[in-house]
Scaffold this active site. Structure first.
Site, PDB file in Angstrom:
ATOM      1  N   SER A 294       0.820  -1.210   0.000  1.00  0.00           N
ATOM      2  CA  SER A 294       0.000   0.000   0.000  1.00  0.00           C
ATOM      3  C   SER A 294       0.851   1.256   0.000  1.00  0.00           C
ATOM      4  O   SER A 294       1.895   1.334   0.659  1.00  0.00           O
ATOM      5  CB  SER A 294      -0.944  -0.045   1.210  1.00  0.00           C
ATOM      6  OG  SER A 294      -0.661   1.004   2.105  1.00  0.00           O
ATOM      7  N   LYS A 295       0.388   2.225  -0.752  1.00  0.00           N
ATOM      8  CA  LYS A 295       1.110   3.489  -0.903  1.00  0.00           C
ATOM      9  C   LYS A 295       1.249   4.175   0.455  1.00  0.00           C
ATOM     10  O   LYS A 295       2.274   4.762   0.762  1.00  0.00           O
ATOM     11  CB  LYS A 295       0.298   4.370  -1.860  1.00  0.00           C
ATOM     12  CG  LYS A 295       0.910   5.697  -2.153  1.00  0.00           C
ATOM     13  CD  LYS A 295       0.110   6.403  -3.239  1.00  0.00           C
ATOM     14  CE  LYS A 295       0.592   7.837  -3.398  1.00  0.00           C
ATOM     15  NZ  LYS A 295      -0.110   8.559  -4.449  1.00  0.00           N
ATOM     16  N   ARG A 296       0.207   4.074   1.255  1.00  0.00           N
ATOM     17  CA  ARG A 296       0.185   4.764   2.532  1.00  0.00           C
ATOM     18  C   ARG A 296       1.098   4.086   3.562  1.00  0.00           C
ATOM     19  O   ARG A 296       1.830   4.731   4.278  1.00  0.00           O
ATOM     20  CB  ARG A 296      -1.264   4.807   3.044  1.00  0.00           C
ATOM     21  CG  ARG A 296      -1.550   5.877   4.055  1.00  0.00           C
ATOM     22  CD  ARG A 296      -3.049   6.034   4.231  1.00  0.00           C
ATOM     23  NE  ARG A 296      -3.742   4.747   4.324  1.00  0.00           N
ATOM     24  CZ  ARG A 296      -3.835   4.017   5.428  1.00  0.00           C
ATOM     25  NH1 ARG A 296      -3.269   4.419   6.535  1.00  0.00           N
ATOM     26  NH2 ARG A 296      -4.496   2.864   5.427  1.00  0.00           N
TER      27      ARG A 296
END
Ligand code: GLU
Length: 546
Positions: A294-296
């Site tokens: 995930s990017k986050r």
């Protein structure tokens, strides 16, 4: 009102027709079996491992078959675009050794199938949108946001599928005269596809990675052009990949669900579908399961992470290839020194469940990759990395390249090369003992030895040290020091009666190693002394606090 009148009213600026573009972009003249692939990222300023994963697949398919690999910039969403987004994509991919044959490249477009930036293709999309309107396959829809929200609430109450279809497709059968009035009155509208699909019918599709897949036909009147005339992904994908004569569309599995839409659009435009390859997501282990990167949460998803920490591009490629093709590792074992491009990449060897990405494994792979590189290659790559990310180290390294090369040559080549370096950022701590500016004493002398004995060992060695000695002569001197102080000159001897000695020759070596390098583990000590030279060697040994 006829479709023709409606089409003219909707697209007064369209000057060309479909045939014009078909002629402008003829089928490519390529050898039989050559594949044409593209990477089609959006310039959002975030380029990630998934892009690289797909790009490697594209690149191999094209270049292995004598085909073409190009870059198309999907910049239809101006809100998400950042100023240097396109340059970032290009430089990131270049740094991983991926080169495009054509597309939206530095200094402008290269190739006969452009423009390669979608925003410059408005005329083309509008030409084909007009064709669809002319044929009664597309129509303007005047639904406002509120109307759409109301419709959704109603669908929720009725517990039916969401979307714009069947009886919900309010403007599908709007009389043309009424459409004309609304357009002339300046009412905003989107252009929708008039779907004839029936979800009780199944499409029998073949994905090049996943094999046969049956999916229901699409019945949604999806949007082709948004109210500002900009195409949706669906429409732009079909128009571009047809006109750019793409043979294989490699894209993430998030596009699988809308595949029937694309099949339907290709058919409506009278075109042959390209082959589709939906790649699996990259996953990360979490607890006993795995989840999508995930990017986050996962900094390692961004390609910038690898550049900043100095992951060698070759290592990242090597590791991604082990994830891409299940037989790559086996091939590598059989061909340890071969160029990675010698491997026969195959879609049939790609996994369909998410590939587990593991940074520790990448580092392990990288140690092997770096160990197999010639010293000069390591030097060049480290210098390039340090120039951007560690300027003081860059200055130190490049002040005397020959010296740096000697250091980097230690333990290289041969059957069992040293594996100290995984990342370019590992090189500075690894080399620090060779630079007085960086040298620090990291570990103390081993416990359990009388300090005066240790001191004596160091000074005895210094007395006899001769930099012209061969490695054998040098080692004989270490043994002689051990014997002179009552240490066992052989470990075996010591083990037979440990109570008879204060220690063995290995302990004496350790005193020297700690004094010389400040660490208990280091490359070959004889070579270190050779590289440091007499003066610095003696200074280190004499200057060591005991
Ligand atoms: N711009 C799309 C994306 O980045 C392209 C998908 C495709 O390759 O068709 O997801």
């Amino acid at each position: 009102m006829s479709f023709e009148r409606l089409a003219e009213l909707l697209f007064p600026d369209v000057e060309r027709d479909a045939e014009y573009y078909e002629r402008l972009y003829p089928p490519r003249k390529l050898p039989e079996g050559a594949k044409v692939t593209r990477l089609a990222p959006s310039p959002t300023g975030f380029i990630h491992l998934g892009n690289l994963y797909g790009a490697l697949t594209d690149e191999r398919l094209a270049h292995q078959s004598g085909g073409v690999f190009f870059l198309r910039i999907e910049d239809t969403d101006a809100k998400r675009e950042v100023p240097n987004g396109t340059e970032l994509i290009r430089s990131s991919l270049r740094s991983f050794g991926l080169n495009f044959d054509e597309g939206a490249l530095e200094g402008g477009d290269r190739g006969d199938y452009g423009p390669y930036r979608q925003r410059q293709r408005a005329q083309i999309y509008h030409t084909f949108a007009k064709k669809l309107v002319l044929e009664g396959k597309a129509y303007p829809c005047f639904c406002s946001e509120e109307e759409l929200a109301e419709m959704r609430a109603e669908q929720e109450r009725e517990k039916v599928n969401f979307g714009y279809y069947g009886k919900w497709a309010k403007y599908r059968d709007l009389p043309a005269e009424e459409a004309e009035c609304r357009i002339r009155a300046g009412q905003p509208y989107v252009l929708r596809f008039r779907s004839e699909g029936d979800p009780s019918h199944y499409l029998h599709l073949t994905d090049q990675i996943r094999g046969k897949i049956d999916m229901p036909e699409n019945d949604q009147d999806f949007v082709l052009l948004k109210s500002d005339g900009i195409p949706t992904y669906h429409f732009a994908h079909v128009v571009d990949d047809h006109l750019m004569r793409v043979t294989h569309v490699v894209r993430g599995e998030e596009w699988l669900a809308t595949w029937p839409i694309h099949v339907q659009l290709f058919a409506a435009l009278g075109w042959k579908c390209p082959k589709y390859c939906h790649t699996a997501h990259l996953m990360k282990a979490e607890g006993s399961g795995k989840r999508k990167l995930s990017k986050r949460k996962d900094p390692e998803l961004a390609l910038s992470f690898y550049r900043e920490d100095g992951y060698p591009a070759e290592s990242v490629r090597e590791y991604l290839m082990t994830l891409l093709n299940s037989n790559f590792e086996e091939w590598r074992l059989a061909n340890p020194a071969a160029d990675i491009d010698g491997f026969r990449f195959a879609l049939s060897k790609m996994g369909i469940s998410g590939a587990l990405f593991d940074l520790d494994k990448l580092r392990d792979v990288s140690k092997n990759v770096v160990a197999a590189m010639p010293a000069q290659q390591v030097y060049d790559a480290v210098a390039e990395w340090a120039k951007e990310y560690d300027r003081p180290f860059y200055d130190l390294l490049t002040a005397d390249p020959a010296y740096a090369l000697r250091v980097l040559s230690i333990g290289r080549g041969g059957k069992k090369p040293r594996k100290d370096i995984a990342l370019w950022s590992d090189v500075k701590p690894y080399m620090s003992l060779f630079y007085d500016e960086l040298f620090t004493r990291e570990e103390p002398m081993p416990q359990g030895f009388d300090a005066s004995l240790v001191k004596k060992a160091l000074s005895l060695f210094c007395e006899t040290y001769d930099e012209h000695d061969t490695q054998e002569q040098w080692f004989a001197k270490v043994k002689a020091v051990a014997s002179a102080l009552g240490f066992a000159p052989e470990v075996k001897q010591y083990k037979q009666s440990p109570e008879s000695y204060p220690g063995h020759v290995g302990d004496v070596s350790m005193f020297l190693r700690i004094a010389l390098t400040g660490r208990s583990s280091s490359p070959d000590m004889y070579e270190i002394m050779q590289i440091l030279g007499r003066e610095r060697t003696l200074a280190r040994l004499n200057g060591c606090p005991v």
